[in-house]
Design a protein around this motif. Sequence first.
Motif, short mmCIF file in Angstrom:
data_model
loop_
_atom_site.label_atom_id
_atom_site.label_comp_id
_atom_site.label_asym_id
_atom_site.label_seq_id
_atom_site.Cartn_x
_atom_site.Cartn_y
_atom_site.Cartn_z
N CYS A 93 97.91 46.25 -110.18
CA CYS A 93 97.40 47.39 -109.40
C CYS A 93 96.40 48.16 -110.26
O CYS A 93 96.66 48.47 -111.43
CB CYS A 93 98.56 48.29 -108.98
N ASP A 94 95.26 48.51 -109.66
CA ASP A 94 94.22 49.25 -110.38
C ASP A 94 94.56 50.73 -110.53
O ASP A 94 93.87 51.44 -111.28
CB ASP A 94 92.88 49.12 -109.64
N PHE A 95 95.60 51.23 -109.82
CA PHE A 95 95.86 52.67 -109.79
C PHE A 95 97.18 53.06 -110.47
O PHE A 95 97.50 54.24 -110.52
CB PHE A 95 95.85 53.18 -108.34
N CYS A 96 97.95 52.09 -110.98
CA CYS A 96 99.15 52.43 -111.75
C CYS A 96 98.72 52.92 -113.12
O CYS A 96 97.93 52.26 -113.80
CB CYS A 96 100.07 51.20 -111.88
N ASP A 97 99.26 54.06 -113.53
CA ASP A 97 98.82 54.67 -114.78
C ASP A 97 99.52 54.07 -116.00
O ASP A 97 98.90 53.49 -116.87
CB ASP A 97 99.06 56.18 -114.74
N GLU A 98 100.85 54.26 -116.06
CA GLU A 98 101.56 53.85 -117.27
C GLU A 98 102.09 52.41 -117.15
O GLU A 98 101.66 51.53 -117.88
CB GLU A 98 102.72 54.81 -117.54
N ARG A 99 103.01 52.22 -116.26
CA ARG A 99 103.61 50.88 -116.12
C ARG A 99 102.98 50.17 -114.93
O ARG A 99 103.25 50.48 -113.79
CB ARG A 99 105.13 51.00 -115.95
N LYS A 100 102.14 49.21 -115.24
CA LYS A 100 101.41 48.50 -114.20
C LYS A 100 102.35 47.67 -113.33
O LYS A 100 103.28 47.04 -113.82
CB LYS A 100 100.38 47.56 -114.85
N GLN A 101 102.07 47.71 -112.01
CA GLN A 101 102.84 46.92 -111.05
C GLN A 101 101.95 45.82 -110.48
O GLN A 101 100.72 45.88 -110.54
CB GLN A 101 103.36 47.82 -109.92
N LYS A 102 102.60 44.83 -109.90
CA LYS A 102 101.88 43.72 -109.29
C LYS A 102 101.18 44.19 -108.03
O LYS A 102 101.76 44.86 -107.18
CB LYS A 102 102.85 42.59 -108.95
N ALA A 103 99.90 43.81 -107.90
CA ALA A 103 99.14 44.16 -106.70
C ALA A 103 99.52 43.21 -105.58
O ALA A 103 99.72 42.01 -105.80
CB ALA A 103 97.65 44.08 -106.98
N VAL A 104 99.63 43.74 -104.37
CA VAL A 104 99.97 42.92 -103.21
C VAL A 104 98.77 42.69 -102.30
O VAL A 104 98.72 41.70 -101.57
CB VAL A 104 101.13 43.56 -102.41
N LYS A 105 97.79 43.63 -102.34
CA LYS A 105 96.60 43.51 -101.52
C LYS A 105 95.38 43.96 -102.31
O LYS A 105 95.46 44.81 -103.19
CB LYS A 105 96.71 44.35 -100.24
N SER A 106 94.23 43.35 -101.95
CA SER A 106 92.95 43.80 -102.49
C SER A 106 92.09 44.27 -101.34
O SER A 106 92.07 43.64 -100.26
CB SER A 106 92.25 42.67 -103.24
N CYS A 107 91.40 45.38 -101.51
CA CYS A 107 90.53 45.94 -100.46
C CYS A 107 89.10 45.59 -100.80
O CYS A 107 88.57 46.00 -101.84
CB CYS A 107 90.71 47.47 -100.38
N LEU A 108 88.44 44.83 -99.91
CA LEU A 108 87.07 44.43 -100.15
C LEU A 108 86.11 45.61 -99.98
O LEU A 108 85.03 45.63 -100.56
CB LEU A 108 86.68 43.31 -99.19
N THR A 109 86.52 46.59 -99.19
CA THR A 109 85.67 47.76 -99.00
C THR A 109 85.72 48.67 -100.22
O THR A 109 84.69 49.12 -100.73
CB THR A 109 86.11 48.54 -97.75
#
Length: 500
Positions: free
Chosen positions: A75-91
Amino acid sequence: MSSSSGPLNEELQCSICMHVLTDPVTTPCGHNFCGICLNQFWTNTHIYFCPFCKEKYSKRPAIKINTTLREVVLCDFCDERKQKAVKSCLTCQSSYCETHLEPHHRVPRLKKHTLINAVEKLENYLCQKHQRPLELFCRDDQTCVCLSCTEGDHRTHNTVPVEEESRKKKNQLVKTKKDMQQMIQKKMKKIQEIQHSVELRKRNTEEEKSASVELFTDLIRSIERCQSELLKMMEEQQEKAAEKQAEDLIKELQQEITELKRRNTELEQLSHTDDHLHLLQKFSSLCSCPHTKNWTEISIDSDVDVFSMKRALIQLKKTLDGSLNEKLRQSVDVTLDPDTANPYLILDFKQDVTENPKRLNNTCSGRFYYEVQVKGKTEWDLGVVRESINRKKTNTLTPVNGFWTVILRNENQYKACESPSVSFSLKVKPEIVGVFVDYEEGLVSFYDVESSSHIYSFTGQTFTEKLYPYFSPCRNEGGKNSNPLIISPVNKYISLKYET
């Protein structure tokens, strides 16, 4: 965060640097670390154990790249402990975990954005010209395009949603996969056919060998064993050639199978993907079957011309029975010709001889057939020579110059003086060497008389003048090579050696 994100978060964190894994690797005990961190840790400590569970290793273990974690998008928005991204937004050109994706499901403006399964390189899913999502597929140009493209260069082209084209390509992938599986099965079957041909050839060779051996029973013992050795050598060469051919064909087939299996695996993965754009981009390179050889007419020849072999052996038997056996049984008195014998070649004393143009300065000549005792010698030359050779210079011992010889050097270095020379080794050092000449057949053969085994043969020669025995006991070498050559035609003996 969802309850399942905790364990994943631990998997994504290196317990050495405490940051998100970079180039993740896995230890034998199953724990994950940054590749650089783990290598540096073991280099510094010189003691090999897992930094997480402390399990010790007797030697530095081989670490494996964790391809699963390496492909995880964060995830591009997790600050400390990164989580797995489930979706990507093309927009937005960003990836989101379940928590940070929530506004895209709730805010009306964000609901209009184009979401896809999480991918690492979002720039590959955007039009490089218009920076808009690649949502359409142009069937005319076989490429993915955005909406802006359909208003420009692709305005009149046949375009469809990438999802629709992806489904179509998946169906084609299934067919291609099936075709490749059939190709793999055919090539595996061809390997079995080649292996069967080799086994069949071996069985046929053994049967033909047993039948051929019967033809040798009436020949004298030395000729019989010699021909048996020649037959064995020929069979081994044919068998090795067939096995080498089969080996090369199998290797080539296995390479093609490996390539087909690799392509089949990629097709399998692509046929189950939900990444429509990725499928369309990879389709052209994977869908076409790779070029392979047509193996339909390729086989291992298992036929052996046993009838020609038998005819040759029968004719040889008749020739030997008629004249050769009689000559071999005759006693021959051996004397040295005073016109041709080398002056340093002695019987019981050095000979005083006059200069004669027939005399060989470096060698001596004698009768047509002979056996020579070479026991205890470190060097010698034996063979036959044609009458017209230059007798007043040091000759290069080759058939072109009129010499058909085998020589010994340095106690155990045997050479047949062909052009170029042929080096070979013998399991048992011969004590008596027999030299046999078949003038009509163009054959000069050498045998170990004691073991009745074949040493070497000059074959396919053309003789147009008289042949004489050629032999040289070589130099004394300070007593190291002082043993004489003993010529023994049947039961008459004469001792030959160089004076010290």
